[in-house]
Design a protein around this motif. Sequence first.
Motif, PDB file in Angstrom:
ATOM      1  N   PHE A  69      19.394 -25.818  41.664  1.00  0.00           N
ATOM      2  CA  PHE A  69      18.705 -24.570  41.967  1.00  0.00           C
ATOM      3  C   PHE A  69      18.611 -23.674  40.735  1.00  0.00           C
ATOM      4  O   PHE A  69      18.067 -22.563  40.814  1.00  0.00           O
ATOM      5  CB  PHE A  69      19.429 -23.824  43.101  1.00  0.00           C
ATOM      6  CG  PHE A  69      20.905 -23.691  42.870  1.00  0.00           C
ATOM      7  CD1 PHE A  69      21.423 -22.662  42.113  1.00  0.00           C
ATOM      8  CD2 PHE A  69      21.776 -24.639  43.402  1.00  0.00           C
ATOM      9  CE1 PHE A  69      22.786 -22.554  41.901  1.00  0.00           C
ATOM     10  CE2 PHE A  69      23.146 -24.539  43.185  1.00  0.00           C
ATOM     11  CZ  PHE A  69      23.648 -23.488  42.431  1.00  0.00           C
ATOM     12  N   HIS A  95      21.104 -16.918  40.224  1.00  0.00           N
ATOM     13  CA  HIS A  95      20.454 -18.063  40.866  1.00  0.00           C
ATOM     14  C   HIS A  95      21.232 -18.541  42.093  1.00  0.00           C
ATOM     15  O   HIS A  95      20.625 -19.008  43.071  1.00  0.00           O
ATOM     16  CB  HIS A  95      20.283 -19.197  39.862  1.00  0.00           C
ATOM     17  CG  HIS A  95      19.315 -18.872  38.765  1.00  0.00           C
ATOM     18  ND1 HIS A  95      17.968 -18.702  38.993  1.00  0.00           N
ATOM     19  CD2 HIS A  95      19.505 -18.642  37.432  1.00  0.00           C
ATOM     20  CE1 HIS A  95      17.366 -18.408  37.859  1.00  0.00           C
ATOM     21  NE2 HIS A  95      18.259 -18.366  36.896  1.00  0.00           N
ATOM     22  N   ASP A  98      20.004 -16.025  44.739  1.00  0.00           N
ATOM     23  CA  ASP A  98      18.586 -15.869  45.051  1.00  0.00           C
ATOM     24  C   ASP A  98      17.821 -17.175  45.274  1.00  0.00           C
ATOM     25  O   ASP A  98      16.749 -17.158  45.881  1.00  0.00           O
ATOM     26  CB  ASP A  98      17.884 -15.102  43.918  1.00  0.00           C
ATOM     27  CG  ASP A  98      18.443 -13.698  43.728  1.00  0.00           C
ATOM     28  OD1 ASP A  98      19.095 -13.194  44.670  1.00  0.00           O
ATOM     29  OD2 ASP A  98      18.253 -13.117  42.642  1.00  0.00           O
ATOM     30  N   SER A  99      18.329 -18.276  44.767  1.00  0.00           N
ATOM     31  CA  SER A  99      17.554 -19.515  44.784  1.00  0.00           C
ATOM     32  C   SER A  99      17.862 -20.347  46.026  1.00  0.00           C
ATOM     33  O   SER A  99      18.997 -20.362  46.507  1.00  0.00           O
ATOM     34  CB  SER A  99      17.848 -20.349  43.538  1.00  0.00           C
ATOM     35  OG  SER A  99      17.595 -19.602  42.362  1.00  0.00           O
TER      36      SER A  99
END
Length: 310
Positions: A69, A95, A98-99
């Motif tokens: 990710f 990340h 948020d990913s």
Amino acid sequence: MQRSDVTRDDGTWVGLSLDVPDRRQPELCVFGAGARLLVSQLSRPVLLAIVEEPLQGVDFWRTDAYRSFVPPLRADMGRALSGSPERWAHHFARHLGDSPGSPLHEGRWLLSCESPLKRRRHAATSHAEYWSSMLVEGHPDGYIDWCLHSTSWEILPLRPMPGPDDSRVKAYRKQAREGTLPPVLLWWVSGLDCHLILDGHARLAAAVAESIEPPLMQLHRTLPHDDLAARVGDAVRFYECELARFAELRAVHGPTVPDGAATAGPQLVRLLHDLDTGQRPTWAWPLPGGEGQWHRIAREVTVGNRWPPA
């Protein structure tokens, strides 16, 4: 997600505490069905595992479905963030939060540059030899031997490790020689008793090829706030009881008896740090359909192969 720095009492930076609210089930998830585990990412089977009784090790089958990710890390970013674990931690934390495909779920986590893996290498062992020995071998199937490697907390790649002449590895080898190699992101999974590589397979391969210690970022669960508050309260009360006990001894035997602060104080500091950063077991969700569903998934991803072993 709230991030906060974690430091030692001398101010040394340890890592980022990640406080994750309202994320009930992550998109990179461990499911359990008895002694059988499934690691799934975005509903795709990534790893199937069977814990061998009586807790001697783990048979696993790894698919090629895992995708990091974290976007590819460019060389200029490696140079810009070189030598700053704090900045790398914030980069990975963004990340992770948020990913899609991240393992974060509700609770507290630690993203740390410190890892027990770094403390186990003998001075006479080269980095190449040591870090190669920490990699769990086998694709698509293999075995994590808990007896042979007891408490060594090995590293299980989520896809085959690239060779030293792979184009990505060659690029990272140059960064390794320059001292700008980005960290390898690991996730401690207690049910496997090892670390999974979330991002950085090629970077770890480059570190092994250049025989350097790979920079690491380790992710694991820590105590949730309510448990942490209760245990901190217990630790402080124990500290106060110790000082009271020494005070009673001083009242009887005079000032030659120490006041206890030199012993109880450092002990309290160590305990509070361990409570704040210590590993907690990885959550595993019940697999819908139980063992029957696990076997159906195993048949689908291992079609034509004799796995799991009899």
